[in-house]
Enzyme design. Structure first.
Site, mmCIF file in Angstrom:
data_model
loop_
_atom_site.group_PDB
_atom_site.id
_atom_site.type_symbol
_atom_site.label_atom_id
_atom_site.label_comp_id
_atom_site.label_asym_id
_atom_site.label_seq_id
_atom_site.Cartn_x
_atom_site.Cartn_y
_atom_site.Cartn_z
ATOM 1 N N ASP A 87 1.860 -7.685 -18.018
ATOM 2 C CA ASP A 87 0.625 -7.509 -18.766
ATOM 3 C C ASP A 87 0.787 -6.199 -19.532
ATOM 4 O O ASP A 87 1.655 -5.380 -19.224
ATOM 5 C CB ASP A 87 -0.551 -7.457 -17.776
ATOM 6 C CG ASP A 87 -1.880 -7.622 -18.488
ATOM 7 O OD1 ASP A 87 -1.881 -7.810 -19.715
ATOM 8 O OD2 ASP A 87 -2.925 -7.552 -17.802
ATOM 9 N N ASP A 122 -3.683 -6.638 -26.163
ATOM 10 C CA ASP A 122 -4.923 -7.212 -26.706
ATOM 11 C C ASP A 122 -6.078 -6.252 -26.486
ATOM 12 O O ASP A 122 -5.989 -5.311 -25.700
ATOM 13 C CB ASP A 122 -5.205 -8.577 -26.068
ATOM 14 C CG ASP A 122 -5.292 -8.509 -24.545
ATOM 15 O OD1 ASP A 122 -4.462 -7.806 -23.943
ATOM 16 O OD2 ASP A 122 -6.175 -9.153 -23.973
ATOM 17 N N CYS A 274 -6.696 -21.470 10.088
ATOM 18 C CA CYS A 274 -5.533 -21.564 9.212
ATOM 19 C C CYS A 274 -4.246 -21.618 10.044
ATOM 20 O O CYS A 274 -4.076 -20.843 10.979
ATOM 21 C CB CYS A 274 -5.546 -20.342 8.305
ATOM 22 S SG CYS A 274 -4.019 -20.088 7.437
ATOM 23 N N CYS A 276 -1.244 -20.805 9.064
ATOM 24 C CA CYS A 276 -0.166 -20.005 8.475
ATOM 25 C C CYS A 276 0.452 -19.092 9.545
ATOM 26 O O CYS A 276 -0.179 -18.807 10.561
ATOM 27 C CB CYS A 276 -0.685 -19.196 7.277
ATOM 28 S SG CYS A 276 -1.362 -17.585 7.684
ATOM 29 N N CYS A 279 -1.689 -16.327 10.993
ATOM 30 C CA CYS A 279 -2.873 -16.655 11.791
ATOM 31 C C CYS A 279 -2.569 -17.408 13.075
ATOM 32 O O CYS A 279 -3.320 -17.318 14.043
ATOM 33 C CB CYS A 279 -3.842 -17.519 10.977
ATOM 34 S SG CYS A 279 -4.457 -16.716 9.510
HETATM 35 ZN ZN LIG Z 1 -3.643 -17.806 7.737
#
Ligand SMILES: [Zn+2]
Length: 557
Positions: A87, A122, A274, A276, A279
């Protein structure tokens, strides 16, 4: 650069974007890497999260590291072998007013650090901006985009040309039209902070669709600052191909736990749902007990897992042709998202025009929102603009939808059609049978096997709005055709009086008779006898080459 589209659903597409740093598949989420503070390093992004592209800020890199990044090149500098997008510092302009760098300087700097995807400097419109100022930002951004041709010294970098205009939609349109004419490869739309913070997703729909309508569709569109997984489905469905997310890290610092449905403060969570790696072996309390940096890092990891996994889920939905169903499910996670989905009604024709015609899957209709779907709009258009009923069809017979599809194969329809044929012999061809079915309205029998008219499921009992829509389509159909009589077989168990009222009004307008046969289960012989008598009178009245079927003669006596 090339952008090849592999699959589509709604305005969404799965694409292959080729850059000098490699090919990336869209829709794609680019985590924002702050070159000065990193909760998760680019290397970890690459190795642990299989992250194919990241975005960083060339302005900040130049300010803090200057020639060091030029000497090493951005990939070595960040220790990331995938695609790097930069950016230009526009966000800093928005935050601090001015920055001490010119468009030319930042363009050349992006070339020198060897970025793969660069952004012109921009002038962002922001949110609480007057029309005049918004116009000024469009002009300045276009000026920088036009200058790029003279400034740039290499052709292997993909350039991003942002669209300005903020909440002034006609200015967004103007900005997109002008920017679309320039030799820019990717466009970007800023989602101003209040839009995201105040969940103004209906406004975001207006902005994205306005930009899409005025940009060359074959160019990818990046949505700046839209880093929350619960709105990815909406943005992708509207045709956004790239996103950047700083939210995974910002939320982690604020102890906010992302889910595909929203965000919860860590200390308000009793359970992690979750699966993942961050977790699965921890409880919310385990997170809270971690030392500060570890806690933030683990939470950021979870936030990233959720974000990437939602993108994959969306891609799978596109592949299956089930993006609308996925979108509707996400929209029910928060009222503001549902409101945004409802806003799509305003653009349903555009959505229809640009959505694929056929799909691999049938459609699920959960309620009245389904009327916005391209397939429903397409059927409405086809029926009213391109379809003509059979010439000899003088009498319209409307049969209700049945659980079985195609409708004409259902035992209910076959029974009625058989009776009609037996009663009227060769006159039966003067009768045109159609089904009235939610959400489509009228489905002529000869079309009822055309996709998706027999490849869908709808929830019953029907909601009022869905019923009203079908009733409206029935009336429109009667008004647009030349039948001389309408016979409505009214399934009172599924359809309320509204359809009768609509048909009655349409027939009255056209000054043709309407006969209503209330359907009861099972259909008694009396119904057909009444029908036969009525039709016999009708055939006599309109003198349609009456035949002398024995049964009819008997009934006349
Ligand atoms: Zn998670």
């Amino acid at each position: 650069m090339s952008f090849e589209i592999k699959d589509r659903d709604l305005l969404a597409r799965i694409g292959r974007l080729q850059t000098k740093g490699g090919v990336i598949e869209t829709p794609l989420l680019l985590p924002v890497i702050n070159p000065t503070i990193q909760l998760i390093s680019p290397k970890t992004m690459e190795n642990t999260f299989d992250c194919k592209a990241i975005i960083t800020n060339a302005y900040i890199i130049r300010k803090h590291f200057q020639e060091k990044a030029v000497e090493k090149g951005i990939h070595d500098f960040l220790d990331f072998t995938g695609v790097v997008m930069t950016d230009s510092g526009a966000y800093q302009i928005l935050e601090y007013g001015e920055i001490e760098i010119t468009a030319k300087e930042i363009a050349l700097y992006q070339e020198r650090i060897d970025t793969d995807i660069a952004t012109i400097l921009d002038t962002p419109t922001g949110w609480t901006t007057s029309r005049n100022h918004a116009q000024h930002t469009i002009k300045e951004t276009l000026k920088a985009a036009k200058e790029l041709k003279k400034i740039k010294s290499r052709d292997d970098i993909v350039w991003v040309g942002p669209i300005q205009g903020g909440q002034h939609l006609n200015l967004v349109a103007q900005s997109a039209r002008e920017m679309g004419k320039l030799p820019i490869q990717i466009h970007a739309l800023g989602s101003p902070t209040p839009v995201m913070e105040q969940y103004m997703f209906d406004t975001l729909v207006d902005m994205i669709i306005t930009a899409k309508m005025n940009l060359p569709l074959e160019r990818p569109l990046h949505l700046f600052g839209a880093g929350h997984p619960f709105m990815f489905a909406l943005a992708v469905a509207l045709g956004c191909d790239l996103f950047d997310s700083a939210a995974y890290a910002i939320y982690a610092r604020e102890e906010r736990y992302m889910t595909e449905y929203g965000t919860t403060k860590l200390n308000q969570l009793s359970y992690f749902t979750c699966p993942c790696p961050a977790c699965v072996n921890n409880s919310p309390q385990d997170f809270l007990d971690m030392p500060e940096t570890e806690k933030q890092k683990t939470l950021a990891q979870h936030n990233l897992y959720v974000s990437f996994s939602e993108i994959r889920r969306i891609k799978q939905a596109i592949t299956e042709g089930r993006l609308w169903e996925h979108l509707e499910m996400r929209a029910h996670g928060h009222p503001s998202l549902l409101q945004a989905l409802k806003r799509l009604r305003k653009y349903s024709r555009y959505l229809e025009k640009n959505s694929p015609i056929t799909k691999k899957s049938g459609l699920f209709f959960f309620g009245s929102l389904g009327q916005i779907r391209p397939e429903v709009v397409r059927h409405r258009k086809r029926l009213l603009e391109r379809y003509s009923p059979p010439k000899e069809g003088k009498i319209l017979v409307l049969l209700p939808q049945t659980p079985m599809k195609p409708f004409h194969r259902s035992k209910e329809h076959q029974k009625i059609v058989r009776e009609i044929e037996q009663e009227f012999g060769c006159k039966a061809h003067n009768i045109h049978v159609c089904t009235y079915a939610a959400p489509f309205g009228i489905i002529p029998t000869e079309l009822d096997e055309v996709y998706p008219l027999s490849q869908y499921e709808i929830v019953t009992p029907l909601d009022l709005e869905t019923m009203n829509y079908a009733a409206q389509q029935m009336a429109k159909y009667i008004m647009a055709t030349d039948y001389e009589k309408v016979i409505l077989f009214w399934d009172t168990s599924l359809w309320k009086r509204k359809i009768v009222a609509s048909c009655r009004r349409a027939c009255k307008n056209r000054n043709i008779p309407l006969m209503i046969v209330q359907l009861k289960t099972p259909l008694g012989q009396k119904v057909f006898e009444d029908l036969a008598t009525s039709l016999e009178h009708f055939f006599e009245d309109v003198n349609l080459n009456p035949t002398t079927s024995k049964i009819n003669e008997n009934k006349m006596i």
